[in-house]
Design an enzyme around this catalytic site. Sequence first.
Site, PDB file in Angstrom:
ATOM      1  N   HIS A 355       0.231  40.968  30.391  1.00  0.00           N
ATOM      2  CA  HIS A 355       0.148  40.163  29.159  1.00  0.00           C
ATOM      3  C   HIS A 355       1.432  39.429  28.842  1.00  0.00           C
ATOM      4  O   HIS A 355       1.574  38.878  27.750  1.00  0.00           O
ATOM      5  CB  HIS A 355      -0.193  41.040  27.957  1.00  0.00           C
ATOM      6  CG  HIS A 355      -1.517  41.700  28.047  1.00  0.00           C
ATOM      7  ND1 HIS A 355      -2.656  41.178  27.484  1.00  0.00           N
ATOM      8  CD2 HIS A 355      -1.908  42.845  28.644  1.00  0.00           C
ATOM      9  CE1 HIS A 355      -3.683  41.977  27.720  1.00  0.00           C
ATOM     10  NE2 HIS A 355      -3.247  42.998  28.432  1.00  0.00           N
ATOM     11  N   LYS A 543       0.583  35.255  12.959  1.00  0.00           N
ATOM     12  CA  LYS A 543       0.773  35.931  14.251  1.00  0.00           C
ATOM     13  C   LYS A 543       2.057  36.741  14.135  1.00  0.00           C
ATOM     14  O   LYS A 543       2.796  36.582  13.156  1.00  0.00           O
ATOM     15  CB  LYS A 543       0.901  34.911  15.385  1.00  0.00           C
ATOM     16  CG  LYS A 543       1.912  33.780  15.078  1.00  0.00           C
ATOM     17  CD  LYS A 543       1.982  32.731  16.177  1.00  0.00           C
ATOM     18  CE  LYS A 543       0.881  31.709  16.162  1.00  0.00           C
ATOM     19  NZ  LYS A 543      -0.056  31.822  17.253  1.00  0.00           N
ATOM     20  N   ARG A 544       2.337  37.612  15.125  1.00  0.00           N
ATOM     21  CA  ARG A 544       3.599  38.336  15.076  1.00  0.00           C
ATOM     22  C   ARG A 544       4.777  37.375  14.983  1.00  0.00           C
ATOM     23  O   ARG A 544       4.719  36.251  15.473  1.00  0.00           O
ATOM     24  CB  ARG A 544       3.745  39.224  16.321  1.00  0.00           C
ATOM     25  CG  ARG A 544       2.938  40.500  16.239  1.00  0.00           C
ATOM     26  CD  ARG A 544       3.337  41.379  15.064  1.00  0.00           C
ATOM     27  NE  ARG A 544       4.591  42.055  15.316  1.00  0.00           N
ATOM     28  CZ  ARG A 544       4.701  43.328  15.679  1.00  0.00           C
ATOM     29  NH1 ARG A 544       3.619  44.075  15.807  1.00  0.00           N
ATOM     30  NH2 ARG A 544       5.874  43.861  15.901  1.00  0.00           N
ATOM     31  N   LYS A 549       7.473  32.117  19.384  1.00  0.00           N
ATOM     32  CA  LYS A 549       6.299  31.562  18.715  1.00  0.00           C
ATOM     33  C   LYS A 549       6.694  30.433  17.753  1.00  0.00           C
ATOM     34  O   LYS A 549       5.862  29.700  17.254  1.00  0.00           O
ATOM     35  CB  LYS A 549       5.543  32.654  17.965  1.00  0.00           C
ATOM     36  CG  LYS A 549       4.899  33.689  18.899  1.00  0.00           C
ATOM     37  CD  LYS A 549       4.151  34.760  18.126  1.00  0.00           C
ATOM     38  CE  LYS A 549       3.660  35.915  18.982  1.00  0.00           C
ATOM     39  NZ  LYS A 549       2.429  35.613  19.722  1.00  0.00           N
ATOM     40  N   THR A 652      -4.686  34.461  21.217  1.00  0.00           N
ATOM     41  CA  THR A 652      -6.106  34.657  20.938  1.00  0.00           C
ATOM     42  C   THR A 652      -6.411  34.169  19.517  1.00  0.00           C
ATOM     43  O   THR A 652      -7.546  33.807  19.217  1.00  0.00           O
ATOM     44  CB  THR A 652      -6.515  36.134  21.084  1.00  0.00           C
ATOM     45  OG1 THR A 652      -5.492  36.952  20.504  1.00  0.00           O
ATOM     46  CG2 THR A 652      -6.674  36.518  22.541  1.00  0.00           C
ATOM     47  N   LYS A 656      -9.681  32.045  17.605  1.00  0.00           N
ATOM     48  CA  LYS A 656     -10.345  32.414  16.347  1.00  0.00           C
ATOM     49  C   LYS A 656     -10.391  31.215  15.405  1.00  0.00           C
ATOM     50  O   LYS A 656     -11.396  30.963  14.738  1.00  0.00           O
ATOM     51  CB  LYS A 656      -9.602  33.584  15.677  1.00  0.00           C
ATOM     52  CG  LYS A 656      -9.679  34.873  16.488  1.00  0.00           C
ATOM     53  CD  LYS A 656      -8.657  35.926  16.058  1.00  0.00           C
ATOM     54  CE  LYS A 656      -8.519  36.983  17.152  1.00  0.00           C
ATOM     55  NZ  LYS A 656      -7.324  37.826  16.990  1.00  0.00           N
TER      56      LYS A 656
HETATM   57  C1  26Q Z   1       6.489  48.203  25.163  1.00  0.00           C
HETATM   58  C2  26Q Z   1       7.398  49.220  25.328  1.00  0.00           C
HETATM   59  C3  26Q Z   1       7.797  49.990  24.243  1.00  0.00           C
HETATM   60  C4  26Q Z   1       7.263  49.725  22.990  1.00  0.00           C
HETATM   61  C5  26Q Z   1       6.340  48.696  22.824  1.00  0.00           C
HETATM   62  C6  26Q Z   1       5.974  47.935  23.924  1.00  0.00           C
HETATM   63  C7  26Q Z   1       5.004  46.840  23.746  1.00  0.00           C
HETATM   64  C8  26Q Z   1       3.972  46.961  22.824  1.00  0.00           C
HETATM   65  C9  26Q Z   1       3.070  45.936  22.635  1.00  0.00           C
HETATM   66  C10 26Q Z   1       5.084  45.680  24.479  1.00  0.00           C
HETATM   67  C11 26Q Z   1       4.164  44.653  24.293  1.00  0.00           C
HETATM   68  C12 26Q Z   1       3.157  44.779  23.370  1.00  0.00           C
HETATM   69  C13 26Q Z   1       2.177  43.724  23.094  1.00  0.00           C
HETATM   70  C14 26Q Z   1       2.122  42.565  23.702  1.00  0.00           C
HETATM   71  C15 26Q Z   1       1.127  41.558  23.340  1.00  0.00           C
HETATM   72  O1  26Q Z   1       0.427  41.686  22.355  1.00  0.00           O
HETATM   73  N1  26Q Z   1       1.027  40.476  24.116  1.00  0.00           N
HETATM   74  C16 26Q Z   1       0.061  39.430  23.818  1.00  0.00           C
HETATM   75  O2  26Q Z   1      -1.159  39.761  24.472  1.00  0.00           O
HETATM   76  C17 26Q Z   1      -2.193  38.871  24.099  1.00  0.00           C
HETATM   77  C18 26Q Z   1      -3.473  39.350  24.733  1.00  0.00           C
HETATM   78  O3  26Q Z   1      -3.438  39.130  26.104  1.00  0.00           O
HETATM   79  C19 26Q Z   1      -1.841  37.451  24.502  1.00  0.00           C
HETATM   80  O4  26Q Z   1      -2.846  36.596  24.012  1.00  0.00           O
HETATM   81  C20 26Q Z   1      -0.493  37.047  23.934  1.00  0.00           C
HETATM   82  O5  26Q Z   1      -0.119  35.778  24.427  1.00  0.00           O
HETATM   83  C21 26Q Z   1       0.554  38.073  24.296  1.00  0.00           C
HETATM   84  O6  26Q Z   1       1.783  37.764  23.659  1.00  0.00           O
END
Ligand code: 26Q
Length: 804
Positions: A355, A543-544, A549, A652, A656
């Site tokens: 991702h 979004k986050r 972004k 995503t 929406k």
């Molecule tokens: C990793 C290690 C330690 C703590 C947290 C994490 C961690 C947690 C969540 C790393 C990444 C995430 C989330 C990433 C994420 O949401 N990425 C998004 O995924 C979507 C679905 O595929 C995409 O549409 C987005 O572009 C992408 O940013």
Amino acid sequence: MYIDKKNIKMDFINELTTMYSEDIDEASNLHKYFALAKLVKKYSSQNWMRTNRKYKNTKKKQVYYFSMEFLIGRLLGNNLLNLGIKDTCKEALSELGISLNELEEIENDAGLGNGGLGRLAACFLDSMASLNIPGHGCGIRYYYGLFQQKIINGYQVEIPDHWLRDGNMWETRKEDKAVRIKFGGNVHSIMENNSLKFIHENYEEILAVPYDTPVIGYNTDTVNTLRLWNAETLDDDFDFATFNKGQYSKALEYKNSIESISQVLYPDDSKEEGKLLRLKQQYFLVSAGLQSIVRYYKKINVPINELNKYIAVQINDTHPSMAVAELMRILIDEENMTWDESFKITTNIMSYTNHTILSEALEKWPINMFKKLLPRIYMIIEEINRRFCEEIQNKYPNDTKKLNDMSIIFNGEIKMAHLAIVGSHSVNGVAKLHTELLKNKELKNFNEFYSGKFNNKTNGITHRRWLVKANPRLTEILCKTIGNQWIKNPLELEKFTNYAKDLNIQNKIREVKEKNKIDFCNYAKKIYDIDINPYSIFDVQVKRLHAYKRQLLNAFNILNLYYKLKENPSLDIIPRTFFFGGKAAPGYYLAKQIIKFINTVAVKINNDKDAIHGKLNVIFLPNYSVSLAEKIIPCADVSEQISTATKEASGTGNMKFMMNGSITIATLDGANIEIKEAVGDENIIIFGMNKEEVLSLEENKNYKANNYYYSDSRLMKIINSLVDNSLNVSSSEFKDIYSSLLEKNDEYFVLKDFDSYTKAQDKIDNLYRNKNKWQKMCIMNIGKSGIFSSDNTIKKYAKEIWHV
Ligand code: 26Q
């Protein structure tokens, strides 16, 4: 099952009586909500049982979606919808003097995810069940979900998300299905019947107890399972000997330390450097999940050396990538299979979704920490790596650079993405551009080594939650115009494009948006006590919060507009309300400063009534969440998808918004590119650098942010306002933002894309004046959004990866 109004009324009253001995007049909304939720779960229980029985008897291949995050949101409305009894239930309740909407609002979001990745997992569960695919979720039952965000004096303040406080009607605890997880200890080997056996000793054992939630498909009898694991002490560990020695509090401390494993979701959506507890969580998830799967198949007499015919495991980013090594451990150590056989089965079962493109965000763990916590898993990873490195050397003799780049273990660290790639038969990106970048740039070596392993699966969203549930007014127009088959087959939304020029439909679409906006204004008044002009353009970026972004780019354009209005108060612009929403990782200082900046700009502009004449408003919506998304997205006229090209894997939210008839202002990044291909150039506003331009600027290192600052007086004024007193806050308040742009050379090219963005925004203003043209664009976006239903995405996973 046939359920009519009469049944619902009776059953509901019964439920209230059984649960609380209260009648409708006495019961609180909370009790009414619980009674209704319990009833809905009851309505699905027969099908849940039958589905499980069917899976057991037919032994059809089942999919297990392993994810550290499931961002489910609320379930009541969704479950009623999928059961096909929402309208009936609404009427039944209303005859009892109860508002279903009000009850829905009582439910706490299950916020067990950070953002896109977690929400994708939730959309996929909905699609799998609705398509009758035997597919289940496997995750962690965090006691605290993603923190609740308050905005105090413009700053983000994090509050624990105690979502289980009042109880959770949807889950069922299955203590009889608990498994044991081993941490620490040491491993030694012995010879047994001429083969090497590995003995793991002196470990600490904890209990993983599953809580199952039904995943109800739309208009089908399928009810799949979301299984979330809770960490607990073994009863015999928490023993009375300890009490008797008077060490009561010590025993409790121990209990707490075990339970902390499933206590809280890490609130970071990129990386959190090397935290031991996070590593424990990851192993806890994969070990519990895989042990319970293997136990189930043994129980139903499936030969474990053919497990790959019966299951597929999808690993959602690298977070559950230890599944590769854990399955190897189970097959070798517990099922006495050979290495080669185990590896073949494991790679056949596993597939990995990536991702993120940012290479610095790829997960790594320090060997020392890893080895100590998971000695046997480490040995297995070492062996996988030893064999893999041998293969590399055979294929590329004497290429040490390649060997070092591709090795799973390197420089004292384990690279989880490499483990996931080596241990899977499929690696997919989440949008065309993203997959292309993985194949040709970030993971080029791997793509060359394993031709055919890499593939694309563009993300999708469930149109049931994001259109049918979130936007009933639009749903009604759609059903009246093109029938209701699109709910089962979202590609049929295409038919709506035939009405793009139909003035009557255009008008209806406009009315829907207007009514949604008025509803939202009333909600905002009630909840936040703010006044919003429903007749302004709703321009939304939710979004986050992340530098890439570029919420900052949006804010800069707003300040620019404000300064233009100050200079010329009679400037002719369509009134606009800019909405922001999103959480920043608690340790991500720059992102938090951007929140403060947006709020500071909001205060300045919203209070300057003289210059603005109601033309400009800025609103930061606190605590962006799934349920807030469902409210704001159906009101949006403009969808902001403005990440630096190449940085957003897919996005995503973009899907929406288009599905709800917003016009997208976007860079050529992630799935925006595919949205543009779907709707055509004339139905989307594109601006900024494309991937080639970004990559070339990054490679040549000849970008000079300062040049843009000095040569564009608008930018100079805006950036100066970060550090002078013009925004009425201390001049050091935004110094990190300032230095990220001018001293650290603007990593995400905000200044470079600024001019192009302001022009794109002017274009929006112009387009909106032509009502027919605008509505036509909205209709085209809605009509073309069907391809972004996660039903389509899941069909591709099922056919091309899982073979179900
Ligand atoms: C990793 C290690 C330690 C703590 C947290 C994490 C961690 C947690 C969540 C790393 C990444 C995430 C989330 C990433 C994420 O949401 N990425 C998004 O995924 C979507 C679905 O595929 C995409 O549409 C987005 O572009 C992408 O940013």
